[in-house]
Scaffold this motif. Structure first.
Motif, mmCIF file in Angstrom:
data_model
loop_
_atom_site.group_PDB
_atom_site.id
_atom_site.type_symbol
_atom_site.label_atom_id
_atom_site.label_comp_id
_atom_site.label_asym_id
_atom_site.label_seq_id
_atom_site.Cartn_x
_atom_site.Cartn_y
_atom_site.Cartn_z
ATOM 1 N N PHE A 245 -2.396 24.778 55.513
ATOM 2 C CA PHE A 245 -1.766 24.897 54.192
ATOM 3 C C PHE A 245 -2.484 25.930 53.316
ATOM 4 O O PHE A 245 -1.845 26.630 52.541
ATOM 5 N N ALA A 246 -3.801 26.029 53.434
ATOM 6 C CA ALA A 246 -4.547 27.006 52.633
ATOM 7 C C ALA A 246 -4.139 28.428 52.986
ATOM 8 O O ALA A 246 -4.144 29.314 52.119
ATOM 9 N N ILE A 247 -3.744 28.648 54.225
ATOM 10 C CA ILE A 247 -3.404 30.006 54.654
ATOM 11 C C ILE A 247 -2.130 30.509 53.967
ATOM 12 O O ILE A 247 -1.806 31.693 54.044
ATOM 13 N N TRP A 248 -1.425 29.642 53.249
ATOM 14 C CA TRP A 248 -0.262 30.089 52.472
ATOM 15 C C TRP A 248 -0.673 31.125 51.435
ATOM 16 O O TRP A 248 0.150 31.873 50.928
ATOM 17 N N LEU A 249 -1.976 31.183 51.130
ATOM 18 C CA LEU A 249 -2.480 32.199 50.205
ATOM 19 C C LEU A 249 -2.380 33.600 50.796
ATOM 20 O O LEU A 249 -2.551 34.587 50.088
ATOM 21 N N ALA A 250 -2.099 33.686 52.080
ATOM 22 C CA ALA A 250 -1.960 34.994 52.733
ATOM 23 C C ALA A 250 -0.595 35.623 52.479
ATOM 24 O O ALA A 250 -0.309 36.700 52.989
ATOM 25 N N ARG A 251 0.245 35.002 51.674
ATOM 26 C CA ARG A 251 1.592 35.501 51.393
ATOM 27 C C ARG A 251 1.640 37.002 51.110
ATOM 28 O O ARG A 251 2.472 37.712 51.659
ATOM 29 N N PRO A 252 0.760 37.545 50.247
ATOM 30 C CA PRO A 252 0.856 38.984 49.958
ATOM 31 C C PRO A 252 0.649 39.872 51.187
ATOM 32 O O PRO A 252 1.125 41.006 51.207
ATOM 33 N N LEU A 253 -0.014 39.365 52.202
ATOM 34 C CA LEU A 253 -0.273 40.186 53.394
ATOM 35 C C LEU A 253 1.002 40.540 54.145
ATOM 36 O O LEU A 253 1.032 41.531 54.875
ATOM 37 N N LEU B 144 -6.832 24.860 49.628
ATOM 38 C CA LEU B 144 -8.157 25.469 49.666
ATOM 39 C C LEU B 144 -9.181 24.576 48.966
ATOM 40 O O LEU B 144 -10.289 24.377 49.461
ATOM 41 N N LEU B 145 -8.811 24.025 47.821
ATOM 42 C CA LEU B 145 -9.723 23.119 47.110
ATOM 43 C C LEU B 145 -10.047 21.890 47.959
ATOM 44 O O LEU B 145 -11.195 21.432 47.993
ATOM 45 N N LEU B 146 -9.057 21.372 48.655
ATOM 46 C CA LEU B 146 -9.296 20.241 49.554
ATOM 47 C C LEU B 146 -10.141 20.667 50.756
ATOM 48 O O LEU B 146 -10.990 19.907 51.229
ATOM 49 N N LEU B 147 -9.907 21.878 51.234
ATOM 50 C CA LEU B 147 -10.646 22.413 52.376
ATOM 51 C C LEU B 147 -12.125 22.573 52.034
ATOM 52 O O LEU B 147 -12.992 22.334 52.876
ATOM 53 N N VAL B 148 -12.416 22.970 50.804
ATOM 54 C CA VAL B 148 -13.801 23.096 50.353
ATOM 55 C C VAL B 148 -14.498 21.732 50.411
ATOM 56 O O VAL B 148 -15.670 21.632 50.786
ATOM 57 N N ARG B 149 -13.753 20.686 50.072
ATOM 58 C CA ARG B 149 -14.338 19.332 50.098
ATOM 59 C C ARG B 149 -14.567 18.829 51.518
ATOM 60 O O ARG B 149 -15.567 18.218 51.816
ATOM 61 N N ARG B 150 -13.571 19.090 52.395
ATOM 62 C CA ARG B 150 -13.700 18.643 53.792
ATOM 63 C C ARG B 150 -12.731 19.441 54.650
ATOM 64 O O ARG B 150 -11.545 19.511 54.371
ATOM 65 N N TYR B 151 -13.245 20.008 55.712
ATOM 66 C CA TYR B 151 -12.431 20.824 56.621
ATOM 67 C C TYR B 151 -11.554 19.934 57.490
ATOM 68 O O TYR B 151 -12.029 18.988 58.121
ATOM 69 N N THR B 152 -10.258 20.223 57.494
ATOM 70 C CA THR B 152 -9.337 19.645 58.474
ATOM 71 C C THR B 152 -8.369 20.761 58.878
ATOM 72 O O THR B 152 -8.155 21.718 58.116
ATOM 73 N N LEU B 153 -7.777 20.627 60.035
ATOM 74 C CA LEU B 153 -6.817 21.640 60.497
ATOM 75 C C LEU B 153 -5.615 21.740 59.569
ATOM 76 O O LEU B 153 -5.152 22.842 59.264
ATOM 77 N N VAL C 219 -6.085 39.330 44.311
ATOM 78 C CA VAL C 219 -6.387 37.948 43.941
ATOM 79 C C VAL C 219 -6.546 37.091 45.197
ATOM 80 O O VAL C 219 -7.437 36.243 45.283
ATOM 81 N N ALA C 220 -5.687 37.329 46.192
ATOM 82 C CA ALA C 220 -5.718 36.524 47.420
ATOM 83 C C ALA C 220 -6.922 36.829 48.304
ATOM 84 O O ALA C 220 -7.434 35.926 48.980
ATOM 85 N N ALA C 221 -7.393 38.072 48.316
ATOM 86 C CA ALA C 221 -8.448 38.486 49.257
ATOM 87 C C ALA C 221 -9.708 37.622 49.197
ATOM 88 O O ALA C 221 -10.170 37.135 50.239
ATOM 89 N N PRO C 222 -10.311 37.371 48.019
ATOM 90 C CA PRO C 222 -11.515 36.528 48.017
ATOM 91 C C PRO C 222 -11.222 35.083 48.423
ATOM 92 O O PRO C 222 -12.072 34.421 49.028
ATOM 93 N N LEU C 223 -10.028 34.607 48.111
ATOM 94 C CA LEU C 223 -9.656 33.251 48.517
ATOM 95 C C LEU C 223 -9.526 33.166 50.035
ATOM 96 O O LEU C 223 -9.962 32.188 50.653
ATOM 97 N N LEU C 224 -8.939 34.203 50.628
ATOM 98 C CA LEU C 224 -8.814 34.241 52.082
ATOM 99 C C LEU C 224 -10.180 34.382 52.745
ATOM 100 O O LEU C 224 -10.431 33.788 53.798
ATOM 101 N N ALA C 225 -11.066 35.149 52.122
ATOM 102 C CA ALA C 225 -12.436 35.274 52.650
ATOM 103 C C ALA C 225 -13.130 33.913 52.632
ATOM 104 O O ALA C 225 -13.833 33.558 53.584
ATOM 105 N N GLU C 226 -12.920 33.148 51.577
ATOM 106 C CA GLU C 226 -13.497 31.798 51.492
ATOM 107 C C GLU C 226 -12.950 30.905 52.612
ATOM 108 O O GLU C 226 -13.688 30.134 53.217
#
Length: 197
Positions: free
Chosen positions: A100-108, A86-95, A154-161
């Motif tokens: 990898f950022a979507i791993w934050l969806a684990r609790p879902l 997610l931190l890398l995604l904020v700097r520059r979007y790549t697929l 905790v994951a929800a705002p990160l996923l929204a980002e």
């Protein structure tokens, strides 16, 4: 000016690489998650065996702190990878960073169980007692449900980002990502046992 069919075809071609990467995300996440458990067990001297969906300890008995570290290793790997991506995604979007950022969806994955829905055919049962989260919850004095709701909060705002960082059309990107991850997850639960018994 391109026709609607041409726009649709162009969008499908643009989303195909995302679908392919997200399809592979679930097996990679499973292996990273279980691999973290495996490495922790080996670090504590257990003769561990890595399976497609779990790690067996070969009869080893871990101490309370070792057991806690062993249990936490898998979810921790998911969170570390997800937050770093997610931190890398904020700097520059790549697929790849998105996948990898979507791993934050684990609790879902536990949401059906929290809502009392039993989906054992896709690996999501209503019994949370034997999840990593349940064991971690006991260590901090919470119920598994409370711990998972906290993890989800905790994951929800990160996923929204992550959604906000997606390029338009966001709904198509999100649907493609979700379909790929879900398909990869179901495929790993079906075929993973033939790769890593």
């Amino acid at each position: 000016m391109p026709s609607t069919a041409e726009k649709g075809s162009s969008l499908a071609k643009a989303l195909l690489p995302l679908f392919a990467l997200s399809l592979l995300a679930a097996p990679v996440e499973y292996l990273a998650h279980e691999g973290a458990h495996y490495l922790a067990a080996r670090l504590f001297g257990a003769n561990a065996t890595l399976h497609f969906d779990r790690v067996s300890l070969g009869g080893a008995r871990l101490g309370p702190w070792q057991s806690l570290a062993f249990t936490a290793a898998g979810p921790l790997a998911d969170w570390v990878v997800g937050i770093a991506a997610l931190l890398l995604l904020v700097r520059r979007y790549t697929l790849l960073r998105l996948v990898f950022a979507i791993w934050l969806a684990r609790p879902l994955q536990f949401l059906p169980a929290l809502l009392g829905i039993d989906l054992p055919s896709v690996g999501s049962g209503a019994d949370l007692r034997f999840t990593d989260e349940a064991l971690l919850a006991r260590a901090v004095g919470l119920s598994p449900e409370a711990f998972i709701w906290l993890e989800t909060a905790v994951a929800a705002p990160l996923l929204a980002e992550i959604v906000l960082l997606m390029p338009p059309p966001r709904l198509a990107v999100l649907a493609t990502l979700a379909l790929g991850v879900f398909t990869g997850w179901a495929g790993w639960l079906i075929f993973g046992q033939y790769v890593l018994p």
